[in-house]
Write a protein that holds these residues in place. Sequence first.
Motif, PDB file in Angstrom:
ATOM      1  N   ALA A 110       0.827  -1.216   0.000  1.00 17.71           N
ATOM      2  CA  ALA A 110       0.000   0.000   0.000  1.00 17.71           C
ATOM      3  C   ALA A 110       0.859   1.263   0.000  1.00 17.71           C
ATOM      4  O   ALA A 110       0.439   2.295  -0.532  1.00 17.71           O
ATOM      5  N   ARG A 111       2.063   1.196   0.584  1.00 19.94           N
ATOM      6  CA  ARG A 111       2.946   2.361   0.591  1.00 19.94           C
ATOM      7  C   ARG A 111       3.412   2.724  -0.807  1.00 19.94           C
ATOM      8  O   ARG A 111       3.683   3.878  -1.097  1.00 19.94           O
ATOM      9  N   GLY A 112       3.552   1.691  -1.654  1.00 14.17           N
ATOM     10  CA  GLY A 112       3.941   1.933  -3.035  1.00 14.17           C
ATOM     11  C   GLY A 112       5.374   2.374  -3.239  1.00 14.17           C
ATOM     12  O   GLY A 112       5.712   2.936  -4.279  1.00 14.17           O
ATOM     13  N   ARG A 113       6.249   2.144  -2.272  1.00 15.18           N
ATOM     14  CA  ARG A 113       7.647   2.574  -2.386  1.00 15.18           C
ATOM     15  C   ARG A 113       8.572   1.476  -2.886  1.00 15.18           C
ATOM     16  O   ARG A 113       9.695   1.761  -3.287  1.00 15.18           O
ATOM     17  N   GLU A 114       8.129   0.229  -2.816  1.00 15.80           N
ATOM     18  CA  GLU A 114       9.025  -0.883  -3.120  1.00 15.80           C
ATOM     19  C   GLU A 114       8.385  -1.825  -4.136  1.00 15.80           C
ATOM     20  O   GLU A 114       7.171  -1.965  -4.185  1.00 15.80           O
ATOM     21  N   SER A 115       9.238  -2.485  -4.893  1.00  9.31           N
ATOM     22  CA  SER A 115       8.753  -3.488  -5.847  1.00  9.31           C
ATOM     23  C   SER A 115       8.332  -4.744  -5.092  1.00  9.31           C
ATOM     24  O   SER A 115       8.643  -4.901  -3.904  1.00  9.31           O
ATOM     25  N   ALA A 116       7.673  -5.633  -5.781  1.00 10.10           N
ATOM     26  CA  ALA A 116       7.258  -6.901  -5.169  1.00 10.10           C
ATOM     27  C   ALA A 116       8.474  -7.682  -4.675  1.00 10.10           C
ATOM     28  O   ALA A 116       8.432  -8.306  -3.612  1.00 10.10           O
ATOM     29  N   GLU A 117       9.572  -7.619  -5.428  1.00 12.19           N
ATOM     30  CA  GLU A 117      10.791  -8.314  -5.034  1.00 12.19           C
ATOM     31  C   GLU A 117      11.386  -7.690  -3.762  1.00 12.19           C
ATOM     32  O   GLU A 117      11.841  -8.406  -2.873  1.00 12.19           O
ATOM     33  N   ASP A 118      11.379  -6.358  -3.697  1.00 15.59           N
ATOM     34  CA  ASP A 118      11.886  -5.670  -2.502  1.00 15.59           C
ATOM     35  C   ASP A 118      11.044  -6.027  -1.282  1.00 15.59           C
ATOM     36  O   ASP A 118      11.576  -6.249  -0.196  1.00 15.59           O
ATOM     37  N   ILE A 119       9.739  -6.081  -1.459  1.00  6.83           N
ATOM     38  CA  ILE A 119       8.838  -6.428  -0.355  1.00  6.83           C
ATOM     39  C   ILE A 119       9.115  -7.849   0.111  1.00  6.83           C
ATOM     40  O   ILE A 119       9.183  -8.115   1.315  1.00  6.83           O
TER      41      ILE A 119
END
Length: 162
Positions: A110-119
Amino acid sequence: MQAVAEQRPGTVLVRRVITRQADAGGEDFEPVTLSEFLSREASGEFLLSWAAHGLHYGIPDSVADDLAQGRDALVNLSRSVLPQAQARFAGFRTILLTAPVTVLAARLAARGRESAEDIARRLARAGFALPPGVQADVVENAGPLSEAVAEVLALIEETQVQ
């Protein structure tokens, strides 16, 4: 942490210095370039500093003034600097906010700061143990925010009594 600070007048919510774009959203932070961060770090402008998630983070030395005046300070720290903080600051207390992985994943997305891989990488680290010698009070933050805030406030008050 913002909600805790709002409920407890006089509590300082530490504004971190981060090598992140100013429009990244989320917390209130001071955005800086990597070269500015490294220069400030070399000049001793941070009480604590560390690198994580491809970024550099610093706690401004001005926080020492707040602590010297008896104010409580709330700050989001990396596990890697907890032993240093614990050794350096009298009355330091670690409160570990946790939530199930599914809740964390949804919040990070929801923050939208990171890619799926980063998450995925961040979530893989979420369960890491605390460094040796670091004791933490654990607060489950999966339900209503008001419940987690009440638990954190109770822990802070408990520290004041000790």
